[in-house]
Design a protein around this motif. Structure first.
Motif, PDB file in Angstrom:
ATOM      1  N   SER A   4       0.823  -1.227   0.000  1.00 35.97           N
ATOM      2  CA  SER A   4       0.000   0.000   0.000  1.00 35.97           C
ATOM      3  C   SER A   4       0.857   1.277   0.000  1.00 35.97           C
ATOM      4  O   SER A   4       0.367   2.352  -0.349  1.00 35.97           O
ATOM      5  CB  SER A   4      -0.975   0.020   1.187  1.00 35.97           C
ATOM      6  OG  SER A   4      -0.291  -0.073   2.401  1.00 35.97           O
ATOM      7  N   ASN A  55       2.836   2.029  -2.122  1.00 37.20           N
ATOM      8  CA  ASN A  55       2.836   2.511  -3.510  1.00 37.20           C
ATOM      9  C   ASN A  55       1.740   3.541  -3.777  1.00 37.20           C
ATOM     10  O   ASN A  55       1.779   4.230  -4.778  1.00 37.20           O
ATOM     11  CB  ASN A  55       2.641   1.333  -4.477  1.00 37.20           C
ATOM     12  CG  ASN A  55       3.835   0.400  -4.443  1.00 37.20           C
ATOM     13  OD1 ASN A  55       4.940   0.824  -4.097  1.00 37.20           O
ATOM     14  ND2 ASN A  55       3.623  -0.866  -4.764  1.00 37.20           N
ATOM     15  N   GLN A  56       0.751   3.621  -2.903  1.00 42.89           N
ATOM     16  CA  GLN A  56      -0.363   4.563  -3.128  1.00 42.89           C
ATOM     17  C   GLN A  56      -0.067   5.963  -2.586  1.00 42.89           C
ATOM     18  O   GLN A  56      -0.932   6.836  -2.645  1.00 42.89           O
ATOM     19  CB  GLN A  56      -1.627   4.059  -2.428  1.00 42.89           C
ATOM     20  CG  GLN A  56      -2.168   2.759  -2.982  1.00 42.89           C
ATOM     21  CD  GLN A  56      -3.337   2.252  -2.144  1.00 42.89           C
ATOM     22  OE1 GLN A  56      -4.084   3.028  -1.556  1.00 42.89           O
ATOM     23  NE2 GLN A  56      -3.483   0.944  -2.074  1.00 42.89           N
ATOM     24  N   ASN A  83       1.596   8.587  -3.419  1.00 39.85           N
ATOM     25  CA  ASN A  83       1.405   9.769  -4.267  1.00 39.85           C
ATOM     26  C   ASN A  83      -0.087  10.099  -4.425  1.00 39.85           C
ATOM     27  O   ASN A  83      -0.498  11.251  -4.278  1.00 39.85           O
ATOM     28  CB  ASN A  83       2.057   9.561  -5.634  1.00 39.85           C
ATOM     29  CG  ASN A  83       2.047  10.859  -6.429  1.00 39.85           C
ATOM     30  OD1 ASN A  83       2.411  11.906  -5.894  1.00 39.85           O
ATOM     31  ND2 ASN A  83       1.583  10.802  -7.669  1.00 39.85           N
ATOM     32  N   ASP A  84      -0.890   9.081  -4.704  1.00 40.64           N
ATOM     33  CA  ASP A  84      -2.335   9.308  -4.870  1.00 40.64           C
ATOM     34  C   ASP A  84      -2.945   9.892  -3.601  1.00 40.64           C
ATOM     35  O   ASP A  84      -3.876  10.688  -3.652  1.00 40.64           O
ATOM     36  CB  ASP A  84      -3.060   7.983  -5.167  1.00 40.64           C
ATOM     37  CG  ASP A  84      -2.627   7.405  -6.493  1.00 40.64           C
ATOM     38  OD1 ASP A  84      -2.022   8.153  -7.289  1.00 40.64           O
ATOM     39  OD2 ASP A  84      -2.870   6.203  -6.721  1.00 40.64           O
ATOM     40  N   ILE A  85      -2.406   9.464  -2.470  1.00 44.93           N
ATOM     41  CA  ILE A  85      -2.974   9.907  -1.194  1.00 44.93           C
ATOM     42  C   ILE A  85      -2.620  11.363  -0.896  1.00 44.93           C
ATOM     43  O   ILE A  85      -3.472  12.143  -0.484  1.00 44.93           O
ATOM     44  CB  ILE A  85      -2.476   8.986  -0.050  1.00 44.93           C
ATOM     45  CG1 ILE A  85      -3.100   7.587  -0.193  1.00 44.93           C
ATOM     46  CG2 ILE A  85      -2.784   9.582   1.314  1.00 44.93           C
ATOM     47  CD1 ILE A  85      -2.490   6.547   0.731  1.00 44.93           C
ATOM     48  N   ALA A  99      -1.107  13.773  -3.018  1.00 40.83           N
ATOM     49  CA  ALA A  99      -1.153  14.806  -4.085  1.00 40.83           C
ATOM     50  C   ALA A  99      -2.309  15.799  -3.891  1.00 40.83           C
ATOM     51  O   ALA A  99      -2.103  17.017  -4.015  1.00 40.83           O
ATOM     52  CB  ALA A  99      -1.204  14.142  -5.459  1.00 40.83           C
ATOM     53  N   PRO A 100      -3.510  15.331  -3.577  1.00 42.18           N
ATOM     54  CA  PRO A 100      -4.613  16.305  -3.415  1.00 42.18           C
ATOM     55  C   PRO A 100      -4.417  17.246  -2.225  1.00 42.18           C
ATOM     56  O   PRO A 100      -5.143  18.243  -2.105  1.00 42.18           O
ATOM     57  CB  PRO A 100      -5.847  15.417  -3.173  1.00 42.18           C
ATOM     58  CG  PRO A 100      -5.449  14.034  -3.572  1.00 42.18           C
ATOM     59  CD  PRO A 100      -3.978  13.945  -3.405  1.00 42.18           C
TER      60      PRO A 100
END
Ligand code: NAD
Ligand code: ZN
Length: 353
Positions: free
Chosen positions: A11, A13-14, A16-18, A20-21
C-alpha cells in the motif's frame, strides 16, 4: 482518532495518490522525515513521491526525540521554505513518527515544543501529517501523543491535533527489522495490553481493543507455525489495537519506571520496558510469566545490571521521573497508590535491573 488509514502489503505505492490532493501550492513542499536506516535503500526510497520542492530529511533513530530537536527542525523548515509545508510525512518507527507529529504541531504553534508537553495545551491545528510505520509495536501511528524528552521531563504532547491525518499501514515495510528490535518493540505492544487490561481505568472501549491486540501478540510471539508475512501483518494490527486500547485508558508500572531509565540512562523505550517488566511479577503475574516464555522461545537476552553502578542521586532522579507520572500509577494501582508505591520500593526494583 486517525481519520484515514489504508492497510495492505504494497500500500506504500499509493502514497502519491494519497498526498497529491493535499498539496497547497508548488512552494509548499511535502517534507519526508525518514529513518536514516533507509538511506541508500532503493527499494523504499525510490517509491517516495517527490515533486516541486519536496524534500527527504534522513533522521537517526539512535536517540529518542527531543524537544530541542523538534525546535531545530521546525526552524530549519521555516527558514528554508517560502511557505509552510503542505505536509509532514514520517516514515520509520516510533521515534520518527513522534518527531513527525511534533514537527507538524510546532509549525503552526508559537514557542518551543517543551511548552506543549502535557495534556491539551496545543492551540492551533497542526500541518497535515502522515504516519508510515516501518516497525510495529509502539502504537505511535495511532496515538494521541508524541513522546518527547525535554529539558525537565520526558512527557508527551497529548492533544486532539496530535494524531496523524492519514496512516499507511504496509506490513512489508517491516520485513528487515532486526530480530531483537522486532521483539523489544513488539513487547511494547504486549505490555500496553497488559497494563491497559489490568488497569483501573479500563472501560469497554479499551478492553475491546486491548483483548484483540493481546490475542494477536499471542499468535505472533507464541505460534511458531505463523509465516513471516502473517506475523508482520498481525503485529502491525496488534500495534494499532494496542495503541487504541491505551487511547482511552493508560499504561502502568512498566512504563512509569521505564521512563525513569530512559531519562537518566537514555535506555530506549522498547528494551527499557522489557528490562522493567521482567521484574514486575508482583503487579502483573500472568503477563510477566507469558513474557518470560516469549523471551525463552525467541532466545532473547536482556542486558543485566544496568543500575549496578548508580548512586543515590541517580536513583532519586529515576524515582522522581517515575513518580511524576501520576495517571500511570493511578491506573495501575488505584486512587490510593501513594500508600504502597514508596520511594524505597521503587529503588529496590531499580536495583534488581
Ligand atoms: P525506533 O523508532 O526507535 O526504531 C528502533 C530501531 O529500529 C532503530 O534503530 C531504527 O532505525 C530501526 N528500524 C525501524 N524500522 C526498521 C526497518 N524496517 N528495518 C530495519 N530497521 C528498522 O523504535 P520504536 O520502538 O518503534 O520507537 C520507540 C519510540 O517510540 C520512543 O521514542 C518512544 O517514546 C516512542 N513511543 C511513542 C508512543 C506514542 O504513542 N507516541 C508510544 C510508545 C512509544
Ligand atoms: Zn510503550
Amino acid at each position: 482518532m486517525v481519520p484515514r488509514v489504508v492497510f495492505g502489503r504494497g500500500s506504500f505505492n499509493q502514497l502519491n495518490d494519497i498526498i497529491a490532493p493535499k498539496r497547497l501550492s508548488s512552494h509548499a513542499p511535502f517534507i519526508f522525515l525518514v529513518d536514516d536506516v533507509f538511506k541508500g535503500n532503493v527499494w523504499l526510497t525510490s517509491r517516495i513521491p517527490l515533486s516541486y520542492q519536496d524534500k527527504i530529511l534522513y533522521i537517526s533513530a539512535n536517540e529518542e526525540p527531543k524537544t530541542s530537536q523538534v525546535d531545530e527542525l521546525v526552524e530549519q523548515l521555516i527558514l528554508t521554505n517560502k511557505e509552510l509545508p503542505s505536509g509532514i510525512i514520517g516514515i520509520g518507527g516510533g521515534t520518527i513518527l513522534d518527531l513527525a507529529k511534533a514537527v507538524a504541531i510546532m509549525l503552526t504553534n508559537t514557542g518551543n515544543a517543551s511548552d506543549y508537553q502535557g495534556w491539551d495545551l496545543v492551540k492551533n491545528p497542526a500541518v497535515y501529517h502522515v504516519g508510515i510505520p516501518t516497525i510495529s509495536g509502539t502504537g505511535a501511528e495511532v496515538s494521541r501523543t508524541t513522546v518527547l524528552t525535554g529539558p525537565e521531563r520526558k512527557l508527551g504532547i497529548n492533544s486532539d491535533y496530535t494524531p496523524f491525518d492519514q496512516v499507511v499501514l504496509d506490513p512489508e515495510l517491516t520485513k528487515d527489522v532486526p530480530k531483537d528490535q522486532w521483539f523489544f518493540t513488539g513487547m511494547d505492544c504486549f505490555i500496553h495490553c497488559i497494563e491497559s487490561l489490568n488497569g483501573t481505568f479500563l472501560n469497554a472501549f479499551s478492553q475491546s481493543y486491548g483483548e484483540k491486540a493481546y490475542d494477536l501478540c499471542m499468535e505472533v510471539f507464541m505460534d511458531d507455525a505463523l509465516s513471516a508475512e502473517d506475523s508482520q501483518d498481525k503485529l502491525m494490527m496488534a500495534s494499532w489495537h494496542g495503541g487504541m486500547s491505551i487511547a482511552y485508558s493508560q499504561v502502568g508500572v512498566a512504563h512509569a519506571m521505564s521512563y525513569g531509565l530512559s531519562y537518566l540512562l537514555g535506555t530506549k523505550h522498547g528494551i527499557g520496558n522489557c528490562i522493567v517488566f521482567n521484574h514486575l511479577e508482583e503487579f502483573y503475574p500472568k503477563g510477566v510469566t507469558t513474557f518470560k516464555n516469549m523471551m525463552r522461545l525467541h532466545k532473547i537476552e536482556l542486558p543485566q545490571g544496568i543500575c549496578a553502578s548508580l548512586d543515590d542521586h541517580h536513583f532519586d532522579t529515576m524515582i522522581d521521573v517515575a513518580l511524576s507520572l501520576e495517571p500511570l500509577w493511578e491506573n495501575a494501582i488505584g486512587k490510593h497508590w501513594k500508600k504502597t508505591i514508596t520511594r524505597d520500593k521503587l529503588k529496590a526494583l531499580y536495583q534488581k535491573m
